[in-house]
Design a protein around this motif. Structure first.
Motif, PDB file in Angstrom:
ATOM      1  N   GLU A 119       4.960  10.921   1.960  1.00 45.23           N
ATOM      2  CA  GLU A 119       4.405   9.792   2.380  1.00 45.23           C
ATOM      3  C   GLU A 119       3.132   8.950   0.995  1.00 45.23           C
ATOM      4  O   GLU A 119       3.573   8.211   0.783  1.00 45.23           O
ATOM      5  CB  GLU A 119       3.599   9.254   4.112  1.00 45.23           C
ATOM      6  CG  GLU A 119       5.780   9.301   4.447  1.00 45.23           C
ATOM      7  CD  GLU A 119       5.723  10.707   5.021  1.00 45.23           C
ATOM      8  OE1 GLU A 119       4.621  11.601   4.745  1.00 45.23           O
ATOM      9  OE2 GLU A 119       6.623  11.370   5.537  1.00 45.23           O
ATOM     10  N   GLN A 120       2.232   9.986   1.441  1.00 46.48           N
ATOM     11  CA  GLN A 120       0.889  10.001   0.319  1.00 46.48           C
ATOM     12  C   GLN A 120       2.461   9.399  -1.327  1.00 46.48           C
ATOM     13  O   GLN A 120       0.900   8.716  -2.401  1.00 46.48           O
ATOM     14  CB  GLN A 120       0.387  10.812  -0.182  1.00 46.48           C
ATOM     15  CG  GLN A 120      -0.733  10.563   1.191  1.00 46.48           C
ATOM     16  CD  GLN A 120      -1.321   9.590   1.119  1.00 46.48           C
ATOM     17  OE1 GLN A 120      -1.919   8.905   0.270  1.00 46.48           O
ATOM     18  NE2 GLN A 120      -1.665   8.869   2.804  1.00 46.48           N
ATOM     19  N   ARG A 123       3.379   6.492  -1.495  1.00 48.78           N
ATOM     20  CA  ARG A 123       2.169   5.148  -1.174  1.00 48.78           C
ATOM     21  C   ARG A 123       1.632   5.481  -2.459  1.00 48.78           C
ATOM     22  O   ARG A 123       0.480   3.916  -3.252  1.00 48.78           O
ATOM     23  CB  ARG A 123       0.870   5.137  -0.374  1.00 48.78           C
ATOM     24  CG  ARG A 123      -0.114   4.428  -0.767  1.00 48.78           C
ATOM     25  CD  ARG A 123      -0.949   4.868   0.951  1.00 48.78           C
ATOM     26  NE  ARG A 123      -2.456   3.547   1.378  1.00 48.78           N
ATOM     27  CZ  ARG A 123      -3.686   3.795   1.250  1.00 48.78           C
ATOM     28  NH1 ARG A 123      -3.690   5.021   2.072  1.00 48.78           N
ATOM     29  NH2 ARG A 123      -4.488   2.882   1.048  1.00 48.78           N
TER      30      ARG A 123
END
Length: 159
Positions: A119-120, A123
């Protein structure tokens, strides 16, 4: 989790590395300058020592606040390694300012963070980072990762 390495541990790790061929200072690292934006002293010391071993000049900023002004005063800049969680202004805010500055248009900015997850990474990609290195930094792999980044390769790795 943050790692603290003694000089002895770091060099022992480098000596035992199977990637010693990637530590060639003549690759892409000679006469390069890297700005490390990192608020944790032990993380910065590890990164600075590994960069120094490659013959790379290292500058240090402890916050994303006024990072463009700081970088603007450097004679050269080839790469920015940016922590995400920083005091005063996080890595995303600092990245946005760097990317809006024409002088730094071709300079890669790589996220270096302990918040390493898919997820990071997504992002960071969406925000405009040019790469991602998860912490803890692996001293056996880091020199090769830096050489690859300086050669123009985009690196997106959790560890």
């Amino acid at each position: 989790m943050r790692w603290i390495w003694s000089k002895k541990d770091m060099f022992r790790s480098m000596a035992n590395s199977s990637n010693t061929g990637s530590l060639n200072r003549k690759d892409n690292s000679e006469s390069k300058t890297v700005l490390v934006v990192e608020d944790n002293v032990s993380n910065f010391v590890l990164i600075a020592r590994l960069l120094g071993f490659l013959g790379i000049h290292c500058e240090w900023k402890t916050s994303g606040y006024e990072v463009v002004e700081f970088a603007d005063n450097l004679p050269t800049l080839d790469l920015v390694l940016m922590d995400i969680r920083l005091p005063y202004e996080d890595g995303y805010g600092a990245l946005k300012k760097i990317k809006q500055t024409p002088k730094f248009a071709g300079i890669p900015v790589v996220a270096v963070t302990a918040e390493a997850s898919e997820e990071q990474i997504a992002r960071a990609r969406a925000a405009g980072f040019d790469g991602f290195l998860g912490k803890p930094i692996d001293p056996d792999r880091f020199p090769d990762q830096i050489n690859r980044i300086l050669a123009g390769e985009s690196i997106w790795e959790l560890h």
